[in-house]
Write an enzyme that holds these catalytic residues in place. Structure first.
Site, PDB file in Angstrom:
ATOM      1  N   ALA A 120     -42.724  16.878 -20.311  1.00 44.23           N
ATOM      2  CA  ALA A 120     -42.333  17.939 -19.500  1.00 44.23           C
ATOM      3  C   ALA A 120     -42.453  19.348 -20.034  1.00 44.23           C
ATOM      4  CB  ALA A 120     -40.943  17.672 -18.925  1.00 44.23           C
ATOM      5  N   GLY A 123     -41.933  22.982 -18.899  1.00 45.27           N
ATOM      6  CA  GLY A 123     -40.856  22.643 -18.108  1.00 45.27           C
ATOM      7  C   GLY A 123     -41.457  23.349 -16.597  1.00 45.27           C
ATOM      8  N   ASP A 169     -40.229   9.319 -27.100  1.00 44.70           N
ATOM      9  CA  ASP A 169     -41.415   8.624 -26.922  1.00 44.70           C
ATOM     10  C   ASP A 169     -41.429   7.934 -25.703  1.00 44.70           C
ATOM     11  OD1 ASP A 169     -44.170   8.000 -28.804  1.00 44.70           O
ATOM     12  OD2 ASP A 169     -43.688   6.385 -27.338  1.00 44.70           O
ATOM     13  N   CYS A 239     -54.639  18.383 -16.174  1.00 42.64           N
ATOM     14  CA  CYS A 239     -55.354  19.639 -15.874  1.00 42.64           C
ATOM     15  C   CYS A 239     -56.828  19.533 -16.197  1.00 42.64           C
ATOM     16  CB  CYS A 239     -54.595  20.872 -16.453  1.00 42.64           C
ATOM     17  SG  CYS A 239     -54.185  20.766 -17.962  1.00 42.64           S
TER      18      CYS A 239
HETATM   19  N1  SAM Z   1     -45.489  19.142 -17.253  1.00 40.86           N
HETATM   20  C1  SAM Z   1     -45.403  20.116 -18.129  1.00 40.86           C
HETATM   21  C2  SAM Z   1     -45.296  21.502 -17.242  1.00 40.86           C
HETATM   22  O1  SAM Z   1     -45.634  21.452 -16.097  1.00 40.86           O
HETATM   23  O2  SAM Z   1     -44.832  22.712 -17.687  1.00 40.86           O
HETATM   24  C3  SAM Z   1     -46.672  20.248 -18.898  1.00 40.86           C
HETATM   25  C4  SAM Z   1     -47.118  19.195 -19.628  1.00 40.86           C
HETATM   26  S1  SAM Z   1     -48.527  19.068 -20.676  1.00 40.86           S
HETATM   27  C5  SAM Z   1     -49.737  18.970 -19.553  1.00 40.86           C
HETATM   28  C6  SAM Z   1     -48.194  17.563 -21.420  1.00 40.86           C
HETATM   29  C7  SAM Z   1     -47.124  17.257 -22.415  1.00 40.86           C
HETATM   30  O3  SAM Z   1     -47.170  16.095 -22.830  1.00 40.86           O
HETATM   31  C8  SAM Z   1     -46.961  18.177 -23.579  1.00 40.86           C
HETATM   32  O4  SAM Z   1     -45.959  19.081 -23.593  1.00 40.86           O
HETATM   33  C9  SAM Z   1     -46.920  17.149 -24.680  1.00 40.86           C
HETATM   34  O5  SAM Z   1     -46.271  17.840 -25.722  1.00 40.86           O
HETATM   35  C10 SAM Z   1     -46.725  16.010 -24.027  1.00 40.86           C
HETATM   36  N2  SAM Z   1     -47.366  14.790 -24.924  1.00 40.86           N
HETATM   37  C11 SAM Z   1     -48.239  14.720 -26.009  1.00 40.86           C
HETATM   38  N3  SAM Z   1     -48.388  13.544 -26.499  1.00 40.86           N
HETATM   39  C12 SAM Z   1     -47.557  12.742 -25.675  1.00 40.86           C
HETATM   40  C13 SAM Z   1     -47.418  11.317 -25.685  1.00 40.86           C
HETATM   41  N4  SAM Z   1     -47.995  10.604 -26.559  1.00 40.86           N
HETATM   42  N5  SAM Z   1     -46.351  10.945 -24.866  1.00 40.86           N
HETATM   43  C14 SAM Z   1     -45.682  11.600 -24.004  1.00 40.86           C
HETATM   44  N6  SAM Z   1     -46.062  12.999 -23.950  1.00 40.86           N
HETATM   45  C15 SAM Z   1     -46.842  13.495 -24.828  1.00 40.86           C
END
Ligand code: SAM
Length: 459
Positions: A120, A123, A169, A239
């Site tokens: 998230a 955010g 996690d 993305c």
């Molecule tokens: N949803 C957010 C927004 O709209 O502002 C952007 C999210 S970004 C595309 C992906 C997120 O997944 C990052 O914040 C990252 O830290 C997190 N992430 C990285 N590795 C991960 C994992 N193994 N499991 C879950 N989330 C993870």
């Protein structure tokens, strides 16, 4: 802008909707798109015409999202107090398509739904979800601790009281089997969709990283899918333009789980590209910057066909003491059915219907924020929290002072400024009808209680 990697172009040439020449041209043009999405709850409080200040003439709406607009240029957002007050979120337009997906999958009957935004931070999607599921419970999670702070900050500014922020996690959700009605996985990805606005994404891109991302996306989805209720919705987004992270993930999902993929109606004039996964025929939606006014994005929706609904025993959340509850309630809009609970010396509040859920989530997960922190009890007084000031539930009759633009910025820098007003005690700093935080009026000065870690550092 650095050149796009040749290996990248070769790897996406066969992707549905990819057009090499227009794609290269739009990346070479230097054109940038700026879009914002309003907080419907705070926009209603706004006095003044923020949007009109941005441009003369009619505003262009983002076609697939209510409350979202394109701006003709990028203002210095940092210096707009309304951004800090949670009136709007600066969000890339394509990703706002999440709202259209929700309307066409979950629908508009959202009362009582439990929603998880798994990946998230910072955010963007969570603020959209908080505005969509106003009568649901939103659990917004970020696994990386250092990134969960910005998520707490943005959710606090948005002001919704029905939000729990966690720092876990995906596999920590295992104990919540069949619990959520909606799970959004905006997966970490290779980031090619952001090439136009982020040169670092170009430098970091590699074929190997795409493969790594595909593996990580599978792991995340496999860990979280058991937490989706039968009949619940999974929304998967990236993305990235790479088929490995989009169509191939759709195929893997359809082969590995009992999911129904949902195609939604999309008006042709939006120029969104529907794409089919080669094996399963599942449909997803692709966004290309040479076709839409927005960045590269992919999204798809699936409905859980089996599993069992959560049947773990729920316990009552221990309530705050009677005295503490009474003290806290004086700071809150009367008549809202809230449940008060304690965290050390703090009193927090959440809608009554969610108290057992908070107790359950607290047992399984690491909660960074739950509902609204009303304040800390210090002897006979309650020291109001910043969350309360920014929330939508603070009492309408609390003392307020309206600040002009310069004083509002001084306030947000946590600097001193003079307030020419009689009065004493806790007072909300307000700008154009929007609360920014707390001040304390003393006989000969004003104490500024804006959180140090959120203050504006630029002059
Ligand atoms: N949803 C957010 C927004 O709209 O502002 C952007 C999210 S970004 C595309 C992906 C997120 O997944 C990052 O914040 C990252 O830290 C997190 N992430 C990285 N590795 C991960 C994992 N193994 N499991 C879950 N989330 C993870």
């Amino acid at each position: 802008m650095p050149q796009l990697p040749a290996a990248f172009i070769t790897s996406v040439e066969q992707v549905t909707g990819f057009r090499k020449e227009p794609f290269l041209a739009v990346h070479a043009s230097g054109e940038q798109v700026t879009s914002v999405r309003f907080n419907p709850a705070k926009k209603a409080l706004l006095e003044g015409e923020w949007l009109q200040q941005q441009q003369q003439g009619p505003l262009q709406q983002v076609p697939w999202c209510n409350e979202a607009y394109y701006l003709p240029q990028r203002p210095m957002f940092t210096f707009d107090p309304l951004l800090h007050g949670g009136v709007y979120y600066v969000q890339e337009a394509s990703s706002m398509f999440l709202q259209h997906m929700l309307k066409n999958t979950v629908g508009t009957q959202t009362a009582g739904l439990k929603v998880l935004d798994l990946c998230a931070a910072p955010g963007g999607k969570s603020t959209l979800l908080a505005s969509y599921f106003t009568d649901g419970l939103l659990v917004t999670n970020e696994v990386i601790k250092s990134r969960s702070g910005i998520l707490v900050e943005n959710m606090t500014k948005w002001g919704a009281a029905n939000v729990v922020v966690t720092n876990n996690d995906p596999k920590d959700f295992t104990a919540l089997e069949g619990y959520f009605d909606v799970i959004v996985v905006d997966a970490p990805c290779s980031g090619s969709g952001l090439f136009r606005r982020d040169a670092a994404a170009i430098e970091e891109w590699s074929i190997d990283n795409v493969a790594l991302c595909n593996q990580r996306q599978q792991r995340i989805l496999a860990d979280i899918l058991p937490a989706l209720k039968p009949g619940g919705w999974l929304i998967y987004a990236t993305c990235s333009y790479s088929a490995e992270e989009d169509e191939q993930i759709m195929d893997w999902l359809m082969q590995s789980f009992n999911l129904h993929n949902k195609a939604v109606d999309v008006p042709v004039e939006w120029n969104v590209v529907a794409t089919q996964a080669p094996q399963s025929g599942a449909t997803g939606y692709r966004f290309f910057p040479d076709r839409v006014k927005g960045e590269g994005f992919f999204i798809a929706a699936f409905q859980q066909q089996d599993g069992t609904e959560f049947h773990g025993r729920k316990k009552m959340l221990p309530p705050a003491g009677k005295t503490e509850t009474k003290m806290a309630a004086e700071w809150v809009t009367p008549g809202i059915p809230l449940y008060y609970f304690a965290q050390q010396e703090h009193v927090l509040a959440i809608a009554e219907q969610w108290q057992e859920e908070v107790a359950l989530l607290q047992k399984q997960l690491y909660l960074r924020k739950a509902g609204v922190n009303i304040g800390a009890v210090k002897g006979k007084d309650l020291v109001p929290s910043h969350e309360l000031a920014l929330s939508l539930i603070h009492h309408p009759n609390l003392q307020k002072i309206t600040l002009g633009p310069d004083d509002a910025l001084q306030y947000l820098r946590r600097k001193e400024f003079a307030v020419n007003i009689a009065g004493k005690g806790w007072t909300m700093a307000v700008y154009q009808g929007i609360t920014l935080g707390w001040m304390k009026l003393l006989p000969n000065r004003v104490n500024n209680y804006y959180p140090t870690e959120w203050r504006i550092l630029k002059d």
